[in-house]
Design a protein around this motif. Sequence first.
Motif, PDB file in Angstrom:
ATOM      1  N   ARG B  59       0.824  -1.339   0.005  1.00 39.87           N
ATOM      2  CA  ARG B  59      -0.097   0.046   0.171  1.00 39.87           C
ATOM      3  C   ARG B  59       0.734   1.321  -0.143  1.00 39.87           C
ATOM      4  O   ARG B  59       0.216   2.364  -0.330  1.00 39.87           O
ATOM      5  CB  ARG B  59      -0.847  -0.092   1.249  1.00 39.87           C
ATOM      6  N   ASN B  62       1.521   3.004  -3.694  1.00 38.65           N
ATOM      7  CA  ASN B  62       0.668   4.099  -4.272  1.00 38.65           C
ATOM      8  C   ASN B  62       0.242   5.193  -3.367  1.00 38.65           C
ATOM      9  O   ASN B  62      -0.789   5.733  -3.407  1.00 38.65           O
ATOM     10  CB  ASN B  62      -0.416   3.604  -5.179  1.00 38.65           C
ATOM     11  N   LEU B  64      -1.002   4.908  -0.506  1.00 34.59           N
ATOM     12  CA  LEU B  64      -2.154   4.559   0.456  1.00 34.59           C
ATOM     13  C   LEU B  64      -1.793   4.589   1.802  1.00 34.59           C
ATOM     14  O   LEU B  64      -2.447   4.975   2.846  1.00 34.59           O
ATOM     15  CB  LEU B  64      -3.085   3.472   0.342  1.00 34.59           C
ATOM     16  N   ARG B  90      -0.630   7.507  -9.049  1.00 36.95           N
ATOM     17  CA  ARG B  90      -1.656   6.370  -8.982  1.00 36.95           C
ATOM     18  C   ARG B  90      -2.473   6.199 -10.010  1.00 36.95           C
ATOM     19  O   ARG B  90      -2.984   4.787 -10.273  1.00 36.95           O
ATOM     20  CB  ARG B  90      -2.779   7.153  -8.070  1.00 36.95           C
ATOM     21  N   GLU B  91      -2.514   6.990 -11.258  1.00 33.86           N
ATOM     22  CA  GLU B  91      -3.156   6.566 -12.411  1.00 33.86           C
ATOM     23  C   GLU B  91      -2.392   5.354 -13.121  1.00 33.86           C
ATOM     24  O   GLU B  91      -2.998   4.673 -14.084  1.00 33.86           O
ATOM     25  CB  GLU B  91      -3.020   7.854 -13.429  1.00 33.86           C
ATOM     26  N   MET B  95      -4.664  -1.029  -8.555  1.00 29.91           N
ATOM     27  CA  MET B  95      -4.653  -1.679  -7.358  1.00 29.91           C
ATOM     28  C   MET B  95      -5.956  -2.886  -7.236  1.00 29.91           C
ATOM     29  O   MET B  95      -7.052  -2.044  -7.585  1.00 29.91           O
ATOM     30  CB  MET B  95      -4.548  -0.852  -6.249  1.00 29.91           C
ATOM     31  N   PHE B  97      -7.850  -5.196  -4.458  1.00 32.16           N
ATOM     32  CA  PHE B  97      -8.142  -5.154  -3.097  1.00 32.16           C
ATOM     33  C   PHE B  97      -8.526  -6.427  -2.614  1.00 32.16           C
ATOM     34  O   PHE B  97      -9.281  -7.151  -3.431  1.00 32.16           O
ATOM     35  CB  PHE B  97      -8.932  -4.225  -2.300  1.00 32.16           C
ATOM     36  N   HIS B 101     -13.855  -3.913  -3.054  1.00 28.71           N
ATOM     37  CA  HIS B 101     -14.272  -2.439  -2.937  1.00 28.71           C
ATOM     38  C   HIS B 101     -14.794  -1.975  -4.222  1.00 28.71           C
ATOM     39  O   HIS B 101     -14.321  -0.661  -4.895  1.00 28.71           O
ATOM     40  CB  HIS B 101     -12.955  -1.510  -2.609  1.00 28.71           C
ATOM     41  N   LEU B 102     -15.596  -2.676  -5.022  1.00 25.93           N
ATOM     42  CA  LEU B 102     -16.333  -2.154  -6.053  1.00 25.93           C
ATOM     43  C   LEU B 102     -17.364  -0.895  -5.435  1.00 25.93           C
ATOM     44  O   LEU B 102     -17.984  -1.180  -4.370  1.00 25.93           O
ATOM     45  CB  LEU B 102     -17.030  -3.319  -7.010  1.00 25.93           C
ATOM     46  N   ALA B 115     -13.013   6.138 -13.649  1.00 33.21           N
ATOM     47  CA  ALA B 115     -11.950   6.728 -13.308  1.00 33.21           C
ATOM     48  C   ALA B 115     -11.634   7.188 -14.803  1.00 33.21           C
ATOM     49  O   ALA B 115     -11.011   8.421 -14.824  1.00 33.21           O
ATOM     50  CB  ALA B 115     -10.893   6.011 -12.818  1.00 33.21           C
ATOM     51  N   ARG B 163     -11.419  -2.714 -13.726  1.00 33.46           N
ATOM     52  CA  ARG B 163     -11.392  -1.253 -13.387  1.00 33.46           C
ATOM     53  C   ARG B 163     -10.117  -0.824 -13.275  1.00 33.46           C
ATOM     54  O   ARG B 163      -9.762   0.314 -13.699  1.00 33.46           O
ATOM     55  CB  ARG B 163     -12.388  -1.182 -11.999  1.00 33.46           C
ATOM     56  N   ALA B 164      -9.316  -1.580 -12.643  1.00 35.82           N
ATOM     57  CA  ALA B 164      -7.873  -0.958 -12.618  1.00 35.82           C
ATOM     58  C   ALA B 164      -7.207  -0.893 -13.816  1.00 35.82           C
ATOM     59  O   ALA B 164      -6.390  -0.009 -13.983  1.00 35.82           O
ATOM     60  CB  ALA B 164      -7.073  -1.924 -11.546  1.00 35.82           C
ATOM     61  N   MET B 167      -7.550   2.149 -16.396  1.00 38.76           N
ATOM     62  CA  MET B 167      -6.578   3.253 -16.462  1.00 38.76           C
ATOM     63  C   MET B 167      -5.237   2.996 -17.285  1.00 38.76           C
ATOM     64  O   MET B 167      -4.274   3.651 -17.152  1.00 38.76           O
ATOM     65  CB  MET B 167      -6.126   3.614 -14.952  1.00 38.76           C
TER      66      MET B 167
END
Lengths: 275, 254
Positions: B59, B62, B64, B90-91, B95, B97, B101-102, B115, B163-164, B167
């Motif tokens: 973590r 990036n 976090l 971060r772009e 990441m 999880f 965490h959707l 994003a 989703r990741a 980007m």
Amino acid sequence: MALLKSDTKNEPASPRGGKVKIDVGDGQLIPDRADGSILSAWNIAFFGALSLLVILPVVKPDPYLRIIRFIPDGVLVTFQVTVTSILFSVVIGLFTGLGRISRIAFINRLATVYVEVIRGIPLLVQLFYIYFALGGFLQLPPMASAITAMSICYGAYMGEIFRAGLQSVPRGQFEAALALGLSRRQAIRKVILPQTIRIILPPIGNEFIAMLKDSSLVSILAVSDLLRRAREYSSVTFQYFEAFTIVALVYLLLTLFFSRLVGMLEERMDTRGKK
Amino acid sequence: MAKNNNQPLPPTDNRVTIRNATKRFGSLEAVKNASLEVKPGEVVLIIGPSGSGKSTLLRSINRLENLSKGDIWIDQDSVTEQDSDIRKIREEVGMVFQNFHLFQHLSVTENITLAPMTVKKMSKADAVTEANRLLKRVGLLEKADVYPDQLSGGQQQRVAIARALAMNPKVMLFDEPTSALDPEMVKEVLDVMLDLAKEGMTMLVVSHEMGFARAAADKVVFMDEGQIVEIGTPEDIFDRPSSERTKKFLQHIL
């Protein structure tokens, strides 16, 4: 009372075919609200009040019909005060809630002090304060004073609702948004707030009902709301019992109506996304 | 917190460089003086007992977590420099999880397009086309319009990977991606990760999936009590670990 009892009784299903029925557990911890039943608490209260409001003027038109003709102006004013105040207090609450979770110490402290101070002073005192104590400088008319006081007071409570709502969105949602490259502001606007609003709609609805009732306090500021109209009527006729009975019934009908509306909203929220 | 601005930049052929990373939570040192270099296209698996600092280290990559000491770079860009543009970094670092965490209020497609549309200002049409391509890739095109709570854990995690990827990151971080899944769903997620590894994605994975490690990992890092104890190929670590602590840990999980 006898009616209410039959409403909440919870008869166990009869054992099938006379076979031995083994009860596992001791039933539901909290009984169903039995909303579907005709004798639900809500129906009894709502239609009871409604029929009283219809029967009384028919049976005894002399004071009751005159009272009912006299107070509708007050209902409008009560609505006006409540709806305007709730709009302002939601906006104040949103910014207060955001302030309460802000990382900037000054903003955080400011929002927290606002909430602590306002919550610690009775609404009636705040109304007096804005209209009479600050009246010397502000010169606000009664209606504006009433709305200002109600908005500021309920803004603090709304702030706490927003804070709790914002904090109840799992932290992982925020981290996931940040990890994708969103700024804190974008993450709050696009990810956290939409989820917050779903959570806080029911408590905001409850605040609306509380506000509707508390709006009766503004009658002391020469705002002709529902309660004030009844006082005006009874001060001339001395029919206190009749006037305040009608006022109580009208308030009851209004709050029951809105509580049902909030309940329906809550159910819609529960089923959303599970088409 | 003070960062040393005079640190020499890492070699240009490093994708991720971690130098002397230390993270303290109060009096607890979660990560102690850890250093690691990852080349482009490498797949690195980080293993170790719970509380050994694996997730904290991941973590930090990036930001976090903010390191207490030490430096991290993605290529030549410092992550740990407080005035560096962390959003830009971060772009480029995707990441995934443990608990997916959707975004619960958004459909699968909206989760993926959020994003690119918000951060990269991509048009909706382009973002949706790209989302569909990624969904096809993780085998979930038919779920494009459903909400996360209607998906199984394995499906949710595959959406999270898509989703990741939307980007177009240079590096993918996986924080125990299969730990929250029912056993029969682990494979569908690992298959997607294997494909990614084959395509040359640089990946850092906190996981104990031995099968995945042997099939795809270039390096395995063993961490214990915040320290990197041993780094080696999967065969080195699993078949002939050199440290006693590694041996003991492997006995527990094998």
